[in-house]
Scaffold this motif. Structure first.
Motif, mmCIF file in Angstrom:
data_model
loop_
_atom_site.group_PDB
_atom_site.id
_atom_site.type_symbol
_atom_site.label_atom_id
_atom_site.label_comp_id
_atom_site.label_asym_id
_atom_site.label_seq_id
_atom_site.Cartn_x
_atom_site.Cartn_y
_atom_site.Cartn_z
ATOM 1 N N THR A 154 -65.032 -106.641 37.175
ATOM 2 C CA THR A 154 -65.069 -106.337 38.606
ATOM 3 C C THR A 154 -63.671 -106.459 39.206
ATOM 4 O OG1 THR A 154 -67.348 -107.132 38.785
ATOM 5 C CG2 THR A 154 -66.099 -106.978 40.831
ATOM 6 N N ALA A 155 -62.967 -107.548 38.865
ATOM 7 C CA ALA A 155 -61.607 -107.755 39.375
ATOM 8 C C ALA A 155 -60.665 -106.660 38.877
ATOM 9 C CB ALA A 155 -61.094 -109.127 38.956
ATOM 10 N N GLU A 156 -60.796 -106.270 37.606
ATOM 11 C CA GLU A 156 -59.963 -105.204 37.047
ATOM 12 C C GLU A 156 -60.168 -103.889 37.802
ATOM 13 O OE1 GLU A 156 -61.035 -104.982 32.929
ATOM 14 O OE2 GLU A 156 -60.311 -107.011 32.522
ATOM 15 N N GLN A 157 -61.364 -103.679 38.332
ATOM 16 C CA GLN A 157 -61.672 -102.466 39.092
ATOM 17 C C GLN A 157 -61.217 -102.566 40.546
ATOM 18 O OE1 GLN A 157 -62.831 -99.780 37.341
ATOM 19 N NE2 GLN A 157 -62.397 -101.264 35.731
ATOM 20 N N GLY A 158 -60.653 -103.715 40.920
ATOM 21 C CA GLY A 158 -60.173 -103.909 42.287
ATOM 22 C C GLY A 158 -61.285 -104.118 43.286
ATOM 23 N N LYS A 159 -62.435 -104.568 42.799
ATOM 24 C CA LYS A 159 -63.581 -104.783 43.680
ATOM 25 C C LYS A 159 -63.756 -106.278 43.951
ATOM 26 C CE LYS A 159 -65.956 -100.694 41.938
ATOM 27 N NZ LYS A 159 -67.181 -100.171 41.316
ATOM 28 N N PRO A 160 -64.291 -106.625 45.121
ATOM 29 C CA PRO A 160 -64.483 -108.037 45.438
ATOM 30 C C PRO A 160 -65.590 -108.670 44.607
ATOM 31 C CG PRO A 160 -65.280 -106.662 47.232
ATOM 32 C CD PRO A 160 -64.653 -105.752 46.225
ATOM 33 N N ARG A 161 -65.433 -109.992 44.402
ATOM 34 C CA ARG A 161 -66.418 -110.787 43.671
ATOM 35 C C ARG A 161 -66.737 -112.021 44.495
ATOM 36 N NH1 ARG A 161 -62.807 -112.615 38.827
ATOM 37 N NH2 ARG A 161 -61.306 -112.840 40.490
ATOM 38 N N LEU A 162 -67.992 -112.348 44.571
ATOM 39 C CA LEU A 162 -68.423 -113.612 45.148
ATOM 40 C C LEU A 162 -68.905 -114.440 43.967
ATOM 41 C CD1 LEU A 162 -69.117 -115.516 47.471
ATOM 42 C CD2 LEU A 162 -71.294 -114.288 47.723
ATOM 43 N N ILE A 163 -68.239 -115.559 43.712
ATOM 44 C CA ILE A 163 -68.537 -116.385 42.548
ATOM 45 C C ILE A 163 -69.196 -117.669 43.025
ATOM 46 C CG2 ILE A 163 -67.586 -117.558 40.534
ATOM 47 C CD1 ILE A 163 -65.179 -115.536 40.784
ATOM 48 N N VAL A 164 -70.446 -117.883 42.590
ATOM 49 C CA VAL A 164 -71.238 -119.037 42.997
ATOM 50 C C VAL A 164 -71.616 -119.819 41.739
ATOM 51 C CG1 VAL A 164 -73.259 -119.812 44.279
ATOM 52 C CG2 VAL A 164 -72.194 -117.615 44.865
ATOM 53 N N PRO A 165 -70.816 -120.835 41.372
ATOM 54 C CA PRO A 165 -71.152 -121.595 40.162
ATOM 55 C C PRO A 165 -72.515 -122.274 40.291
ATOM 56 C CG PRO A 165 -68.934 -122.105 40.921
ATOM 57 C CD PRO A 165 -69.600 -121.307 42.005
ATOM 58 N N VAL A 166 -73.298 -122.170 39.236
ATOM 59 C CA VAL A 166 -74.609 -122.810 39.200
ATOM 60 C C VAL A 166 -74.420 -124.144 38.476
ATOM 61 C CG1 VAL A 166 -76.979 -122.616 38.395
ATOM 62 C CG2 VAL A 166 -75.768 -120.580 39.156
ATOM 63 N N GLN A 167 -74.426 -125.200 39.249
ATOM 64 C CA GLN A 167 -74.179 -126.521 38.708
ATOM 65 C C GLN A 167 -75.457 -127.341 38.706
ATOM 66 O OE1 GLN A 167 -70.675 -126.031 41.411
ATOM 67 N NE2 GLN A 167 -70.152 -127.915 40.395
ATOM 68 N N LEU A 168 -75.316 -128.583 38.326
ATOM 69 C CA LEU A 168 -76.467 -129.479 38.360
ATOM 70 C C LEU A 168 -76.969 -129.595 39.786
ATOM 71 C CD1 LEU A 168 -75.216 -132.257 35.936
ATOM 72 C CD2 LEU A 168 -76.792 -130.384 35.456
ATOM 73 N N SER A 169 -78.267 -129.835 39.942
ATOM 74 C CA SER A 169 -78.886 -129.798 41.271
ATOM 75 C C SER A 169 -78.340 -130.849 42.227
ATOM 76 C CB SER A 169 -80.399 -129.938 41.150
ATOM 77 O OG SER A 169 -80.728 -131.144 40.522
ATOM 78 N N SER A 170 -77.699 -131.899 41.735
ATOM 79 C CA SER A 170 -77.154 -132.909 42.641
ATOM 80 C C SER A 170 -75.828 -132.463 43.254
ATOM 81 C CB SER A 170 -76.946 -134.228 41.891
ATOM 82 O OG SER A 170 -75.999 -134.043 40.849
ATOM 83 N N GLN A 171 -75.282 -131.339 42.787
ATOM 84 C CA GLN A 171 -74.017 -130.849 43.297
ATOM 85 C C GLN A 171 -74.242 -129.717 44.288
ATOM 86 O OE1 GLN A 171 -72.338 -129.844 39.514
ATOM 87 N NE2 GLN A 171 -71.272 -131.794 39.350
#
Length: 171
Positions: free
Chosen positions: A146-163
């Motif tokens: 996506t970045a190589e194509q010059g398009k925006p990315r929304l990155i939402v890390p999926v972490q442990l539920s306490s975070q």
């Protein structure tokens, strides 16, 4: 107007994410999707990969909570997908606008990467839900493409539920 003209008017969003989702509850994922997919849902067409994990949870949430247009994209055929993915597609089939079967000869990493590129090529942005402990995955490959194509990315890390859900927007 052709279907492609409609795509230009509607925001097209590719969704990518981890297959490892058992460390959080479905309620947690509903909250996550409400926060990060919900703001785009009113006028969006979502392309979703049709695998287990995020690819199965996201279309179920979108179908139940939004009027967004949904397209599921698989590298081979739906019948070749994991049982969880086939069930998610069946449960939301009435809301899925398109099921795209790319008919790859072999379901291996290159076929999944081709599917991911197919979705990104048709999207105006990508929302990714990577597992924080999986730095090199199909999700990261999709976000990098996506970045190589010059398009925006929304990155939402999926972490442990306490975070918390820290998200970053990159273009």
């Amino acid at each position: 107007m052709t279907p492609y003209d409609t795509e230009l008017i509607t925001r097209a969003v590719a969704i990518t994410g981890t297959r490892a989702t058992g460390h959080r509850s479905r309620h947690d994922y509903a909250d996550l999707f409400a926060a990060y997919l919900g703001p785009f849902a009113d006028d969006a067409h979502f392309y979703i990969g049709g695998a287990k994990g995020i690819d199965s949870l996201a279309p179920a949430w979108l179908a139940e909570n939004t009027a967004a247009r949904l397209a599921v994209v698989v590298p081979g055929s739906v019948g070749q997908q994991h049982a969880e993915a086939r069930q998610a597609i069946a449960r939301t089939r009435a809301r899925i606008k398109d099921v795209v079967e790319l008919r790859a000869a072999e379901l291996a990493t290159p076929a999944y990467h081709a599917r991911n590129r197919w979705m990104v090529d048709r999207a105006s942005m990508t929302i990714g839900f990577p597992h924080a402990t999986e730095p090199s995955t199909g999700t990261s490959q999709t976000l990098n493409y996506t970045a190589e194509q010059g398009k925006p990315r929304l990155i939402v890390p999926v972490q442990l539920s306490s975070q918390a859900f820290p998200a970053t927007m990159e273009s």
